[in-house]
Every structure is written in structure tokens, then in C-alpha cells.
Enzyme design. Structure first.
Site, PDB file in Angstrom:
ATOM      1  N   ARG A 102     -19.520 -13.114  44.919  1.00 35.25           N
ATOM      2  CA  ARG A 102     -19.279 -13.476  46.331  1.00 35.25           C
ATOM      3  C   ARG A 102     -19.794 -14.878  46.656  1.00 35.25           C
ATOM      4  O   ARG A 102     -19.057 -15.722  47.162  1.00 35.25           O
ATOM      5  CB  ARG A 102     -19.964 -12.445  47.246  1.00 35.25           C
ATOM      6  CG  ARG A 102     -19.268 -11.112  47.290  1.00 35.25           C
ATOM      7  CD  ARG A 102     -20.056 -10.140  48.140  1.00 35.25           C
ATOM      8  NE  ARG A 102     -21.294  -9.782  47.480  1.00 35.25           N
ATOM      9  CZ  ARG A 102     -21.499  -8.621  46.846  1.00 35.25           C
ATOM     10  NH1 ARG A 102     -20.586  -7.709  46.841  1.00 35.25           N
ATOM     11  NH2 ARG A 102     -22.652  -8.378  46.243  1.00 35.25           N
ATOM     12  N   ALA A 158     -30.305 -18.127  43.851  1.00 38.37           N
ATOM     13  CA  ALA A 158     -30.025 -16.711  43.543  1.00 38.37           C
ATOM     14  C   ALA A 158     -31.336 -15.928  43.480  1.00 38.37           C
ATOM     15  O   ALA A 158     -31.753 -15.330  44.488  1.00 38.37           O
ATOM     16  CB  ALA A 158     -29.240 -16.601  42.246  1.00 38.37           C
ATOM     17  N   ARG A 159     -31.987 -15.949  42.346  1.00 39.88           N
ATOM     18  CA  ARG A 159     -33.240 -15.204  42.192  1.00 39.88           C
ATOM     19  C   ARG A 159     -34.183 -15.960  41.284  1.00 39.88           C
ATOM     20  O   ARG A 159     -33.749 -16.594  40.307  1.00 39.88           O
ATOM     21  CB  ARG A 159     -32.980 -13.826  41.562  1.00 39.88           C
ATOM     22  CG  ARG A 159     -32.525 -12.765  42.562  1.00 39.88           C
ATOM     23  CD  ARG A 159     -33.687 -12.310  43.456  1.00 39.88           C
ATOM     24  NE  ARG A 159     -33.289 -11.382  44.482  1.00 39.88           N
ATOM     25  CZ  ARG A 159     -32.871 -11.728  45.710  1.00 39.88           C
ATOM     26  NH1 ARG A 159     -32.803 -12.990  46.061  1.00 39.88           N
ATOM     27  NH2 ARG A 159     -32.548 -10.815  46.587  1.00 39.88           N
ATOM     28  N   ASP A 172     -34.392 -22.460  45.741  1.00 39.31           N
ATOM     29  CA  ASP A 172     -34.731 -21.683  46.933  1.00 39.31           C
ATOM     30  C   ASP A 172     -35.561 -20.467  46.551  1.00 39.31           C
ATOM     31  O   ASP A 172     -36.120 -19.802  47.409  1.00 39.31           O
ATOM     32  CB  ASP A 172     -33.426 -21.231  47.614  1.00 39.31           C
ATOM     33  CG  ASP A 172     -33.679 -20.514  48.927  1.00 39.31           C
ATOM     34  OD1 ASP A 172     -34.511 -21.020  49.709  1.00 39.31           O
ATOM     35  OD2 ASP A 172     -33.067 -19.451  49.166  1.00 39.31           O
ATOM     36  N   GLU A 231     -43.206 -15.911  44.319  1.00 40.60           N
ATOM     37  CA  GLU A 231     -43.070 -16.475  45.667  1.00 40.60           C
ATOM     38  C   GLU A 231     -44.170 -15.923  46.565  1.00 40.60           C
ATOM     39  O   GLU A 231     -44.363 -14.700  46.588  1.00 40.60           O
ATOM     40  CB  GLU A 231     -41.698 -16.103  46.248  1.00 40.60           C
ATOM     41  CG  GLU A 231     -40.558 -16.743  45.477  1.00 40.60           C
ATOM     42  CD  GLU A 231     -39.176 -16.232  45.897  1.00 40.60           C
ATOM     43  OE1 GLU A 231     -39.093 -15.502  46.913  1.00 40.60           O
ATOM     44  OE2 GLU A 231     -38.205 -16.530  45.223  1.00 40.60           O
ATOM     45  N   HIS A 263     -37.150 -19.500  50.038  1.00 39.94           N
ATOM     46  CA  HIS A 263     -36.211 -18.361  49.996  1.00 39.94           C
ATOM     47  C   HIS A 263     -35.441 -18.264  51.327  1.00 39.94           C
ATOM     48  O   HIS A 263     -35.457 -17.241  52.011  1.00 39.94           O
ATOM     49  CB  HIS A 263     -36.971 -17.051  49.723  1.00 39.94           C
ATOM     50  CG  HIS A 263     -36.109 -16.019  49.055  1.00 39.94           C
ATOM     51  ND1 HIS A 263     -36.524 -15.259  48.002  1.00 39.94           N
ATOM     52  CD2 HIS A 263     -34.839 -15.621  49.294  1.00 39.94           C
ATOM     53  CE1 HIS A 263     -35.571 -14.433  47.631  1.00 39.94           C
ATOM     54  NE2 HIS A 263     -34.533 -14.632  48.401  1.00 39.94           N
ATOM     55  N   ALA A 304     -30.680 -16.563  53.126  1.00 36.96           N
ATOM     56  CA  ALA A 304     -30.011 -15.723  54.129  1.00 36.96           C
ATOM     57  C   ALA A 304     -30.452 -16.060  55.551  1.00 36.96           C
ATOM     58  O   ALA A 304     -30.068 -15.361  56.497  1.00 36.96           O
ATOM     59  CB  ALA A 304     -30.308 -14.266  53.834  1.00 36.96           C
TER      60      ALA A 304
HETATM   61  P1  NAD Z   1     -22.288 -10.723  43.335  1.00 37.02           P
HETATM   62  O1  NAD Z   1     -22.639  -9.429  42.723  1.00 37.02           O
HETATM   63  O2  NAD Z   1     -21.132 -10.803  44.267  1.00 37.02           O
HETATM   64  O3  NAD Z   1     -22.047 -11.792  42.178  1.00 37.02           O
HETATM   65  C1  NAD Z   1     -22.828 -11.868  41.035  1.00 37.02           C
HETATM   66  C2  NAD Z   1     -21.901 -12.318  39.915  1.00 37.02           C
HETATM   67  O4  NAD Z   1     -22.702 -12.583  38.774  1.00 37.02           O
HETATM   68  C3  NAD Z   1     -20.885 -11.256  39.513  1.00 37.02           C
HETATM   69  O5  NAD Z   1     -19.568 -11.771  39.580  1.00 37.02           O
HETATM   70  C4  NAD Z   1     -21.268 -10.927  38.079  1.00 37.02           C
HETATM   71  O6  NAD Z   1     -20.125 -10.638  37.289  1.00 37.02           O
HETATM   72  C5  NAD Z   1     -21.933 -12.202  37.653  1.00 37.02           C
HETATM   73  N1  NAD Z   1     -22.812 -12.064  36.504  1.00 37.02           N
HETATM   74  C6  NAD Z   1     -23.599 -11.024  36.146  1.00 37.02           C
HETATM   75  N2  NAD Z   1     -24.247 -11.307  34.999  1.00 37.02           N
HETATM   76  C7  NAD Z   1     -23.861 -12.572  34.629  1.00 37.02           C
HETATM   77  C8  NAD Z   1     -24.197 -13.425  33.544  1.00 37.02           C
HETATM   78  N3  NAD Z   1     -25.038 -13.044  32.584  1.00 37.02           N
HETATM   79  N4  NAD Z   1     -23.627 -14.649  33.508  1.00 37.02           N
HETATM   80  C9  NAD Z   1     -22.760 -15.049  34.470  1.00 37.02           C
HETATM   81  N5  NAD Z   1     -22.393 -14.272  35.503  1.00 37.02           N
HETATM   82  C10 NAD Z   1     -22.947 -13.046  35.595  1.00 37.02           C
HETATM   83  O7  NAD Z   1     -23.632 -11.242  44.030  1.00 37.02           O
HETATM   84  P2  NAD Z   1     -23.756 -12.305  45.208  1.00 37.02           P
HETATM   85  O8  NAD Z   1     -23.720 -11.601  46.517  1.00 37.02           O
HETATM   86  O9  NAD Z   1     -22.843 -13.427  44.936  1.00 37.02           O
HETATM   87  O10 NAD Z   1     -25.279 -12.764  44.986  1.00 37.02           O
HETATM   88  C11 NAD Z   1     -25.630 -13.584  43.890  1.00 37.02           C
HETATM   89  C12 NAD Z   1     -27.129 -13.750  43.837  1.00 37.02           C
HETATM   90  O11 NAD Z   1     -27.603 -14.381  45.013  1.00 37.02           O
HETATM   91  C13 NAD Z   1     -27.908 -12.442  43.755  1.00 37.02           C
HETATM   92  O12 NAD Z   1     -28.946 -12.601  42.826  1.00 37.02           O
HETATM   93  C14 NAD Z   1     -28.538 -12.305  45.099  1.00 37.02           C
HETATM   94  O13 NAD Z   1     -29.735 -11.568  45.048  1.00 37.02           O
HETATM   95  C15 NAD Z   1     -28.792 -13.749  45.434  1.00 37.02           C
HETATM   96  N6  NAD Z   1     -29.001 -13.991  46.871  1.00 37.02           N
HETATM   97  C16 NAD Z   1     -29.991 -14.837  47.225  1.00 37.02           C
HETATM   98  C17 NAD Z   1     -30.225 -15.098  48.554  1.00 37.02           C
HETATM   99  C18 NAD Z   1     -31.316 -16.026  48.952  1.00 37.02           C
HETATM  100  O14 NAD Z   1     -31.934 -15.817  49.995  1.00 37.02           O
HETATM  101  N7  NAD Z   1     -31.558 -17.068  48.216  1.00 37.02           N
HETATM  102  C19 NAD Z   1     -29.445 -14.489  49.545  1.00 37.02           C
HETATM  103  C20 NAD Z   1     -28.404 -13.656  49.139  1.00 37.02           C
HETATM  104  C21 NAD Z   1     -28.195 -13.416  47.788  1.00 37.02           C
END
Ligand code: NAD
Length: 542
Positions: free
Chosen positions: A161, A243-244, A268, A273, A292, A295
Site C-alpha cells: 500500500r 517502515a520499521r 522515521d 525508539e 516515528h 501516521a
Molecule cells: P503492505 O502489507 O501493504 O505492504 C508491504 C509489502 O512488502 C507487501 O507488498 C509485501 O509483499 C512486501 N514484502 C514483504 N516482504 C518483502 C521482502 N522481503 N522484500 C520486499 N518486499 C517485501 O504494508 P504497508 O501498509 O504498505 O506498510 C509498509 C510498512 O510501513 C509496514 O512495516 C508498516 O508497519 C510501516 N508503517 C510505518 C508507519 C510509520 O509511522 N512510520 C506508518 C504506517 C505503516
């Protein structure tokens, strides 16, 4: 949670909101008749006391739903995380206790994607360092020479996403975007975004000017940007992680920033953290750190508050678990359609487990027909739940797979596809360890009424409800009369009786399935089993 689990009326449901949510969440609950309680900033000890009697708890990231909290919770059915990561919830214990954990994965997608884009821009033009310089009273450009984004190659790791938002926005900035996502590549599907080529990780790592991470933190992604991968990147690369924490080797990143191999990083999220003041990435001009913030926008907080309120309400009053991270996903419309088969599945599982002399160890499920096939991800679980409830208490759709594992019960897809001309049929073979004992039960639904249509080689029309006495006896005159008079003298009415007719009818032995208005006591059962023609009796309670 299924239609057979007790649902709650909004007036009796107790919902605890533990972290600050946009006020719209409370408004949404009230519109549906709920009155949630807001109690912010509780310590673990306080929450352990407070949680008693609540059916739902909602958190953002501050409150931790720990093992102690979950163990103290006596009524808790669901924990809702307004946001994505559920790191602050002990999902293992929640699953063991059959508590659904759900998140709101889509509400902050755009906001987080936009932060990543902001970090890419800031990194390209040293916005962080430039701001610190001017705020600190120095006006000067030395060391702040930037780079254009136009024409630069961005590698998006994880084209889910958020990754897609970033890819599309950066195409708009005239960057050349490529992506790596093994789950998309594995399907052989073309890229979900026109112009974004899917490549393998090595190609992305070695050819990009900017690399942005958008994968979840899993065992398979921990340390994804390892020292080796960081070293193999194109010199002058810039790295973004919204991401994380835990995806990058932070020590190695600091060293490669020192050497100039990596030109900059914008993070981020960090493995720990907040970071300590001695963290190797803190206090650098070539690093942007944000707390962080992914969101943190009004829109995202509004979205996740609305989403979590809707999901928790749907779950408590309709039994539909949207975005459950520890239960199978099934939509409300599918659940409604398959509901009678879910209940039938539980009955078949329970019937089979009670038929067996030995503990059931293997359940092979064959689903035939259009309706049951729609519930293929869910119905086998209903059979497992029904069978396990004969072994242990507290089994539900969340903890059944775990309990099955602990008790050595395997759930398999069966291959005995015979629909016997029924439109939809659930057929289950239950076997003991080693397969010495095995029984097959098939059932279907007519309208809203379920029926067992076959037990082993006997064709039946048996309603799976209440007390069913199964007798195996010599096929001779007077046996059924004898059973009937014993039950009659005990004041027990037989409201329906099925005499099984096998495909290869054994003329010496027969089986009767008697649906009784009430269960016979031990003495009555003993009297029946002592009839000379009776080989065995078995009482099944459904
Ligand atoms: P999502 O599940 O829609 O997308 C994750 C994608 O990663 C999937 O398409 C999956 O196929 C792919 N993936 C899994 N393993 C992989 C690998 N080894 N190599 C490459 N791709 C791989 O998730 P999302 O909603 O897009 O969220 C992504 C990340 O962002 C999550 O870790 C989420 O926790 C993080 N996030 C962070 C914040 C923040 O405050 N910084 C806010 C929201 C989400």
C-alpha cells in the site's frame, strides 16, 4: 468469532479506549449505541485491574497490551489497534486466549507515503541540516550542495500500500522508479504500477540513487539492508526508512555514512525508539531523524479512529472480524452466506470427535459446491473448532489452530470429492493416530436447516442437534421395539429415528440413530446396552 459465538448488544458491550483517539471514534460508537469508556495513560498495573469486565480494548501505540493485561482480562474478546503495527500487543497470548487482535492497515497509507516522499526531498536538499544551521544563527550554504530528483533512480523495497503511494508520487517528480517485492514477482504478475519495473533485490540495491523501504518487519526482513547489502550499493546512494526499525544494520549504516559511500539517510523509525544520545546515527548532518511520524496527520488519525470504531462495533454485534491479524479474514457478506455451513461444520467436528474411541488426530475436509467453496478459508476451521471443543475448553476461531497443534490434531484438505448430488456438501474424515480408527461424516444444509446425510457407509437424513443415541445391533426383529420401551419407561421421547442403510448392506449388523428429547441417564443407557441384540451404544451430544 462466528455467528455461533454469542454476540453482544451495544448496551451491554464494554469498550475501553486506552490511548487518545480522534473524537470521531467516540461519535461513531455512540451512533451505533455503544458508550465506550476512555481511560488514558494507565500503567500496566492499573490496566491489569481496569481491564476486568471489558469486551474490547483500543490502543494506539502508547499503551501496551501485555501478557499480564491479557491474563487478567476475563471478558476481553478483541483488541483494536488504531494503526498498523501491533508490536505493542502480545499477539501470542491473545491468540492463546482466543482474543482477536485487529489493526487498521489502510487509514494511514497516504500519510505515511507522503512522509517518505518528504524525506526523499529533504534528503536530496539537506533540509534538516540547513534548517538547524539557520535556526542556530548561521547563514551559509557550504556543505549543503544538493541533488536533483529528476531523472534519478528510486528503488522501492516492498510495493504494498505505502510503497505504491511513494512510487506513484515519485514518478510525478520525474524519478525513474523500480521496485522489489518477492510476493508480486513470485506470482509472475506484471507490476501494479505502469512504468515501475519489478526487479530482483540485487539489481535494486546496486543500481539506485535513492532506496526507500516499505516492508513489514518480519524474520525474513529483519536486517534486510545488512552490512553486505549496504556495501554493495551504488556510491552516493541515499536511504529512506519510514517502515520499521530493525530493517537496517544501523552500525554499518553509520560507518558507511562516515566513509561517504552512503550520502545520506532519512529514518522515521529505528531499531530502538527513542534512540539513546550515543546512538551512532544521532547528531549527524547527513542523517534526518523523525520520531516515528509516519501516521501523524490529522487525516490519518481521523481515518484510523473511524476504522477501528467501525471494526470493533461490527465484531461485537455482528461477529465479523475485519483486519484481524490472528483470525481468518472473511467478509460480512460471505460470512452471512456461509453461516449455516459454519454451524454445520462445528456439528460435524463435534459429532466425529464423539464417534471416535481413540482421540481424533487428523481431520480431512472436502468441500464440494459453490457456497461451501466460498468459505474455503473458514469452514475447515469450524470443523476443527467443533472437534477440539470435545477435548478442551475455551476453543474459538482464533486459538483453534494453536490448540490443534498443541494436541497433535492435523487439519488437512481431503480429496474424497463425492457430492452425492447435493448442491453443497461438507465431508470430513476423522482418524486416530496411525489411522487405525476412522469415520466419515457428510452434511449439507437445506434452506436454513442442516442435515447429516452420511455417516460412514450409511445414508441418513439426521438433524445434528440435541442428544443422538447410536446403537449398533444385530439386524433382527424387535430390537428397536426393545430400545423404545426402555426409553419410554424412562420418560424419554424419540422424536426422530433413522435406520442406516449401507451401500453394502450387512444383513447381520445394523445401526440406528435415535434423536431424543433429552439425554438418557447412565442406568437407561446400561439397560439398552444389555439388550441381547445390542453390540454397542454411543450417545452423542450436539
Ligand atoms: P503492505 O502489507 O501493504 O505492504 C508491504 C509489502 O512488502 C507487501 O507488498 C509485501 O509483499 C512486501 N514484502 C514483504 N516482504 C518483502 C521482502 N522481503 N522484500 C520486499 N518486499 C517485501 O504494508 P504497508 O501498509 O504498505 O506498510 C509498509 C510498512 O510501513 C509496514 O512495516 C508498516 O508497519 C510501516 N508503517 C510505518 C508507519 C510509520 O509511522 N512510520 C506508518 C504506517 C505503516
Amino acid at each position: 468469532m462466528t455467528p455461533s459465538t454469542q454476540l453482544l448488544h451495544p448496551a451491554e458491550a464494554r469498550i475501553l479506549i486506552c490511548d487518545e483517539l480522534a473524537p470521531t471514534a467516540i461519535e461513531s460508537f455512540r451512533e451505533r449505541g455503544f458508550e465506550p469508556e476512555v481511560c488514558l495513560g494507565l500503567s500496566e498495573d492499573q490496566l491489569v485491574e481496569k481491564i476486568i469486565g471489558f469486551h474490547a480494548a483500543i490502543v494506539r501505540s502508547a499503551t501496551k497490551i501485555t501478557r499480564r493485561v491479557l491474563e487478567a482480562a476475563d471478558e476481553l474478546r478483541v483488541v483494536g489497534r488504531a494503526g498498523v503495527g501491533v508490536d505493542n500487543v502480545d499477539c501470542e497470548i491473545a491468540t492463546q486466549k482466543g482474543i482477536v487482535v485487529m489493526n487498521t492497515p489502510t487509514g494511514n497509507t497516504t500519510t505515511t507515503g507522503e512522509l517518505a516522499v518528504a524525506l526523499i526531498c529533504s534528503l536530496a536538499r539537506h533540509i534538516g541540516a540547513a534548517d538547524r544551521r539557520v535556526q542556530g544563527g548561521t547563514w551559509g550554504k557550504k556543505g549543503l550542495m544538493g541533488t536533483e530528483l529528476t531523472g534519478k533512480r528510486l528503488g522501492v523495497i516492498g510495493l504494498g500500500r505505502i510503497g505504491r503511494v511513494v512510487a506513484e508520487r515519485c514518478q510525478g517528480l520525474k524519478m525513474e522508479v523500480i521496485a522489489h517485492d518477492p510476493y508480486l514477482q513470485g506470482t509472475g504478475a506484471s507490476s501494479p504500477i505502469e512504468g515501475v519495473k519489478l526487479v530482483d533485490l540485487d539489481e535494486l540495491i546496486t543500481t539506485c540513487d535513492f532506496i526507500s523501504l516499505h516492508v513489514p518487519l518480519l524474520d525474513s526482513t529483519r536486517n534486510l539492508l545488512s552490512r553486505e547489502r549496504l556495501e554493495s550499493m551504488r556510491p552516493g546512494v541515499r536511504i529512506i526508512n519510514a517502515a520499521r526499525g530493525g530493517l537496517i544494520d544501523e552500525e554499518a549504516l553509520a560507518e558507511l555514512l562516515d566513509s561517504g559511500h552512503i550520502a545520506g539517510a532519512a529514518l522515521d523509525v529505528l531499531a530502538q525508539e527513542p534512540p539513546g544520545s550515543d546512538h551512532p546515527l544521532v547528531g549527524r548532518d547527513n542523517v534526518i531523524l523523525t520520531p516515528h511520524l509516519g501516521a501523524s496527520s490529522h487525516e490519518a488519525q481521523f481515518n484510523v479512529a473511524v476504522d477501528i470504531a467501525r471494526q470493533i462495533a461490527d465484531f461485537l454485534i455482528e461477529g465479523v472480524a475485519h483486519n484481524a491479524v490472528n483470525a481468518p479474514a472473511v467478509s460480512a457478506s460471505t460470512l452471512q452466506k456461509i453461516a449455516p455451513y459454519v454451524m454445520l461444520g462445528e456439528k460435524i467436528g463435534s459429532f466425529l470427535a464423539q464417534c471416535m474411541d481413540e482421540p481424533v488426530r487428523k481431520l480431512e475436509v472436502t468441500l464440494s459446491g459453490r457456497v461451501v467453496s466460498e468459505g474455503a478459508s473458514y469452514l475447515p476451521l469450524s470443523i476443527l473448532v467443533g472437534a477440539l471443543r470435545q477435548i478442551v475448553g475455551g476453543v474459538n476461531y482464533v486459538n483453534a489452530p494453536l490448540i490443534a497443534k498443541e494436541h497433535g490434531v492435523r487439519l488437512l484438505e481431503g480429496s474424497e470429492d463425492e457430492s452425492y448430488a447435493f448442491q453443497d456438501l461438507i465431508k470430513v474424515r476423522g482418524s486416530s493416530r496411525g489411522g487405525e480408527e476412522s469415520h466419515v461424516v457428510s452434511g449439507t444444509v437445506f434452506g436454513s436447516s442442516s442435515r447429516l446425510v452420511r455417516v460412514n457407509d450409511l445414508h441418513l437424513d439426521l438433524e445434528p442437534r440435541g442428544s443422538i443415541l447410536i446403537t449398533t445391533h444385530n439386524d433382527q426383529p424387535g430390537v428397536i421395539g426393545g430400545i423404545g420401551s426402555i426409553l419410554g419407561s424412562a420418560g424419554i421421547n424419540i422424536h426422530r429415528m433413522e435406520l442406516g442403510a449401507g451401500e453394502q448392506r450387512n444383513t447381520e449388523r445394523a445401526q440406528a440413530f435415535l434423536s431424543l428429547d433429552q439425554p438418557p441417564d447412565d442406568e437407561t443407557l446400561k439397560a439398552i446396552s444389555e439388550l441381547t441384540a445390542i453390540e454397542r451404544t454411543r450417545l452423542i451430544e450436539l
